[in-house]
Enzyme design. Structure first.
Site, PDB file in Angstrom:
ATOM      1  N   TYR A 142       0.821  -1.208   0.000  1.00 35.18           N
ATOM      2  CA  TYR A 142       0.000   0.000   0.000  1.00 35.18           C
ATOM      3  C   TYR A 142       0.858   1.262   0.000  1.00 35.18           C
ATOM      4  CZ  TYR A 142      -4.626  -2.042   0.961  1.00 35.18           C
ATOM      5  OH  TYR A 142      -5.820  -2.702   0.877  1.00 35.18           O
ATOM      6  N   LYS A 189       3.414 -15.399   2.570  1.00 29.02           N
ATOM      7  CA  LYS A 189       3.644 -16.119   1.307  1.00 29.02           C
ATOM      8  C   LYS A 189       5.157 -16.324   1.205  1.00 29.02           C
ATOM      9  CE  LYS A 189       2.222 -17.838  -2.641  1.00 29.02           C
ATOM     10  NZ  LYS A 189       1.446 -19.096  -2.713  1.00 29.02           N
ATOM     11  N   ASP A 221      -2.583 -18.396   0.676  1.00 30.86           N
ATOM     12  CA  ASP A 221      -3.550 -19.091  -0.182  1.00 30.86           C
ATOM     13  C   ASP A 221      -4.240 -20.223   0.584  1.00 30.86           C
ATOM     14  OD1 ASP A 221      -1.033 -20.248  -0.165  1.00 30.86           O
ATOM     15  OD2 ASP A 221      -1.021 -20.799  -2.279  1.00 30.86           O
ATOM     16  N   ASP A 245      -6.218  -7.184   4.055  1.00 35.19           N
ATOM     17  CA  ASP A 245      -7.355  -6.529   3.409  1.00 35.19           C
ATOM     18  C   ASP A 245      -8.260  -7.584   2.777  1.00 35.19           C
ATOM     19  OD1 ASP A 245      -8.896  -4.390   2.261  1.00 35.19           O
ATOM     20  OD2 ASP A 245      -7.949  -4.872   0.343  1.00 35.19           O
ATOM     21  N   ASP A 249     -12.121  -9.258   4.320  1.00 34.81           N
ATOM     22  CA  ASP A 249     -13.382  -9.185   3.571  1.00 34.81           C
ATOM     23  C   ASP A 249     -13.981 -10.584   3.474  1.00 34.81           C
ATOM     24  OD1 ASP A 249     -13.261  -6.459   3.038  1.00 34.81           O
ATOM     25  OD2 ASP A 249     -13.793  -6.709   0.933  1.00 34.81           O
TER      26      ASP A 249
HETATM   27  C1  IPM Z   1     -10.374  -1.309   3.962  1.00 38.56           C
HETATM   28  C2  IPM Z   1     -10.609  -0.696   2.622  1.00 38.56           C
HETATM   29  C3  IPM Z   1      -9.448   0.206   2.289  1.00 38.56           C
HETATM   30  C4  IPM Z   1      -8.191  -0.635   2.217  1.00 38.56           C
HETATM   31  C5  IPM Z   1      -9.612   1.018   0.990  1.00 38.56           C
HETATM   32  C6  IPM Z   1     -10.898   1.805   0.985  1.00 38.56           C
HETATM   33  C7  IPM Z   1      -8.421   1.893   0.729  1.00 38.56           C
HETATM   34  O1  IPM Z   1     -10.806  -1.672   1.646  1.00 38.56           O
HETATM   35  O2  IPM Z   1     -10.336  -0.564   4.949  1.00 38.56           O
HETATM   36  O3  IPM Z   1     -10.222  -2.524   4.039  1.00 38.56           O
HETATM   37  O4  IPM Z   1      -7.889  -1.247   1.182  1.00 38.56           O
HETATM   38  O5  IPM Z   1      -7.481  -0.706   3.228  1.00 38.56           O
HETATM   39 MN    MN Z   2     -10.784  -3.687   2.405  1.00 33.17          MN
END
Ligand code: IPM
Ligand code: MN
Length: 355
Positions: A142, A189, A221, A245, A249
Site C-alpha cells: 500500500y 507467502k 492461499d 485486506d 473481507d
Molecule cells: C479497507 C478498505 C481500504 C483498504 C480502501 C478503501 C483503501 O478496503 O479498509 O479494508 O484497502 O485498506
Molecule cells: Mn478492504
C-alpha cells in the site's frame, strides 16, 4: 467522563451509519453519565468536493484533538471508473492511517447465534467461530514505491517491510493471543515473497519471548481456503496489509453479512474505529444500510479507548437482543419485513434506555 470523539462520516452510506452510531453512543452516555463532544469533519469524496483533498489538515487537526475517531466509509464509483483521477477518496484513508500512526487493524470475525442460518457457510462449519485478524496497516504494498515505466506500459507496486514494522505488529499479536487461547497464526507467502520471509523470520525470533504461545505459519492461499472450510479452527491471525485486506473481507461475511463486523485501528496514540464494509454507494440515502458494524465499532471504542466495559457490553447486549427479535435490515432479513437503518438505531436506543 468527558469524551471528545471525532466523527468522520465519509462517503456513501457513511453518514447514515455514523448517525445511528452517534444516536446509540449518546444513549449510552446519558445512561452512564458521560458527556460526549462530537467533532465532525470531512474525509474522502466529500472532502475532495470541498477542499480538493480527501484528508484535509482541518480534518487531521480535529482527529489529533480528540480522544478517539469514529469513521464511516470512503469511496465513490466515479473515482473507481476513472483510472486517471488525480485524487482519490481512498488516498484520504491511507494518509489518515499513516499520519495518525495506526499500524494495527484489529478485525474480528464472530457469529451471532440468531443469525447462524444467514451465513453462506454450513452451520456446523461456522459454529463457535471467534477469530481476530491483526492486519498491518501502514506498510507493505500500500505504501511502497509504485509507478509506471516504458511510457506507461509497465506498472509496479513494491511490497516493503522493515523488521521493526513487523515486530510491533507481531508483539501485539502475541499479547492478544495470550489473552485468548495462546494460539497465533502468522499468514504469509514465504514460499515466494522475500518480505514474507522477513515476516516469518521476525515472528520466529519473537517466539522465545512468548513461550506459552503456540505459533503456526501458514501460507496466505491456504488460509484463504481454510477460512471457508474451518473458520472455527483459527483464533488470532497476524498478517501484512494487502493479505489482511483481502482475508478480512472474506472472513467478514461468515457472520451472514459484511454489515455486521466492526474494526479498530490502533497505534501508539489515538485509535480509530470503523466498520469493515465500504461505502456501498448504491444504497446511499435509502436508509437501508446495516448500521450494526458501525455501532459495534462504537462498542469497541468505549472498551478500547476509554476502558468503559459496561458501556461497551450494553451496546453488544442490545445488538444481540435486537437481532434475536428480528430487527433486521434488508441484507439479513429474509422475509418481506425488513427494518430501516434509522429504525434499527431507534430500537437499540429504546433497549438501552430500558436496561
Ligand atoms: C479497507 C478498505 C481500504 C483498504 C480502501 C478503501 C483503501 O478496503 O479498509 O479494508 O484497502 O485498506
Ligand atoms: Mn478492504
Amino acid at each position: 467522563m468527558k469524551l471528545k470523539i471525532a466523527a468522520l462520516a465519509g462517503d456513501g452510506i457513511g453518514p447514515e451509519v455514523i448517525r445511528e452510531a452517534i444516536k446509540v453512543s449518546n444513549a449510552i452516555a446519558k445512561k452512564f453519565n458521560h458527556n460526549i463532544i462530537w467533532n465532525h469533519a470531512l474525509t474522502g469524496a466529500a472532502a475532495i468536493d470541498k477542499y480538493g483533498d480527501p484528508y484535509p489538515s482541518d480534518t487531521h487537526n480535529v482527529c489529533i484533538n480528540s480522544d478517539a475517531v469514529l469513521f464511516g466509509a470512503i469511496g465513490l464509483p466515479k473515482y473507481d471508473n476513472n483510472p486517471s483521477a488525480k485524487v482519490r477518496p481512498e488516498e484520504g484513508l491511507l494518509r489518515m492511517r499513516k499520519k495518525l500512526g495506526l499500524y494495527a487493524n484489529v478485525r474480528p470475525t464472530f457469529t451471532f447465534k440468531s443469525l447462524i442460518d444467514k451465513s453462506p457457510l454450513k452451520k456446523e462449519r461456522i459454529d463457535g467461530t471467534d477469530l481476530i485478524f491483526l492486519r498491518e496497516l501502514t506498510g507493505g504494498i500500500y505504501f511502497g514505491e509504485k509507478g509506471r515505466k516504458d511510457s506507461g506500459n509497465i506498472a509496479y507496486d513494491t511490497c516493503i517491510y522493515s523488521r521493526d514494522e513487523i515486530t510491533r505488529l507481531a508483539k501485539m499479536g502475541f499479547e492478544l493471543a495470550m489473552k485468548r487461547s495462546n494460539r497465533l497464526c502468522c499468514v504469509d507467502k514465504a514460499n515466494v515473497m522475500e518480505s514474507s520471509r522477513l515476516w516469518r523470520e521476525t515472528v520466529q525470533a519473537l517466539e522465545t519471548e512468548y513461550p506459552n504461545v503456540n505459533v503456526s505459519y501458514e501460507l496466505v492461499d491456504a488460509v484463504a481456503m481454510r477460512l471457508v472450510q474451518w473458520p472455527n479452527s483459527y483464533d488470532v491471525l497476524i498478517t501484512e496489509n494487502l493479505f489482511g485486506d483481502i482475508l478480512t473481507d472474506e472472513a467478514s461475511v461468515i457472520s451472514g453479512s459484511m454489515g455486521l463486523m466492526p474494526s479498530a485501528s490502533l497505534g501508539d496514540g489515538i485509535a480509530l474505529y470503523e466498520p469493515i464494509h465500504g461505502s456501498f454507494p448504491q444504497a446511499t440515502n435509502k436508509n437501508i444500510a446495516n448500521p450494526l458494524a458501525t455501532i459495534l465499532s462504537a462498542a469497541m471504542m468505549f472498551e478500547m479507548s476509554f476502558n468503559l466495559i459496561n458501556e461497551s457490553n450494553l451496546i453488544k447486549k442490545a445488538v444481540n437482543i435486537s437481532l434475536e427479535k428480528g430487527i433486521l435490515t434488508e441484507d439479513i432479513a429474509d422475509s418481506k419485513k425488513s427494518f430501516k437503518t434509522s429504525e434499527v438505531g431507534d430500537f437499540l436506543v429504546k433497549l438501552i434506555n430500558e436496561h
